[in-house]
Design an enzyme around this catalytic site. Structure first.
Site, short mmCIF file in Angstrom:
data_model
loop_
_atom_site.label_atom_id
_atom_site.label_comp_id
_atom_site.label_asym_id
_atom_site.label_seq_id
_atom_site.Cartn_x
_atom_site.Cartn_y
_atom_site.Cartn_z
N CYS A 33 -42.75 37.35 2.37
CA CYS A 33 -42.24 37.24 0.63
C CYS A 33 -43.76 37.63 0.16
O CYS A 33 -43.68 37.69 -0.75
CB CYS A 33 -42.52 35.19 1.07
SG CYS A 33 -43.87 34.30 1.57
N CYS A 102 -43.30 28.70 6.05
CA CYS A 102 -43.79 28.72 4.74
C CYS A 102 -44.77 27.93 5.48
O CYS A 102 -46.31 27.64 5.89
CB CYS A 102 -43.86 27.54 3.23
SG CYS A 102 -42.23 28.81 2.72
FE1 FES Z 1 -43.44 32.57 1.56
FE2 FES Z 1 -43.38 30.21 1.21
S1 FES Z 1 -41.42 31.65 0.54
S2 FES Z 1 -44.00 31.21 2.10
#
Ligand code: FES
Length: 123
Positions: A33, A102
């Protein structure tokens, strides 16, 4: 998607910012991400006396940083190292399945900071 506790912590996170007198810093990025979490620790006599974080990430990552830092303040290095992302998720009252990674950032950033401390202090 998030429970009320996560939303509340995201709106009012604890321990946010930079710790000026930190003697341990850990930075972890999530390749998928692109989010980044930085944890600052002040360690004295094997005890984490203060902890703060800066997280460039989603609501789950910020909430996870907040509870994880709260959970390790006052703990020994060994206790902090044993903190798992599942403990963080439990403290948050759960996270959506696609947001579990996360919470892993918090576990790994704390471990990275303690590694940094050990390296600076000869092991
Ligand atoms: Fe990247 Fe939560 S989507 S840390």
């Amino acid at each position: 998607m998030y429970n009320d506790k996560v939303i509340e912590i995201f709106k009012n996170p604890k321990n946010i910012g930079e710790l000026k007198d930190a003697n341990a810093i850990g930075t972890i990025g999530n390749a998928s991400c692109g989010d980044i979490m930085q944890v600052y620790l002040k360690i004295e006599n094997n005890i984490i006396v203060d902890a703060k974080f800066k997280t460039f990430g989603c609501a789950a990552a910020i909430a996870a940083s907040s509870v994880a830092t709260e959970m390790i303040i006052g703990k020994t290095i060994e206790e902090a190292l044993s903190l798992k992302n599942a403990d963080v998720v439990a403290e948050l009252g759960g996270l959506p399945a696609q947001k579990i990674h996360c919470s892993v950032l918090a576990e790994e950033a704390i471990q990275a900071a303690i590694k940094d401390y050990k390296e600076k202090n000869n092991g």
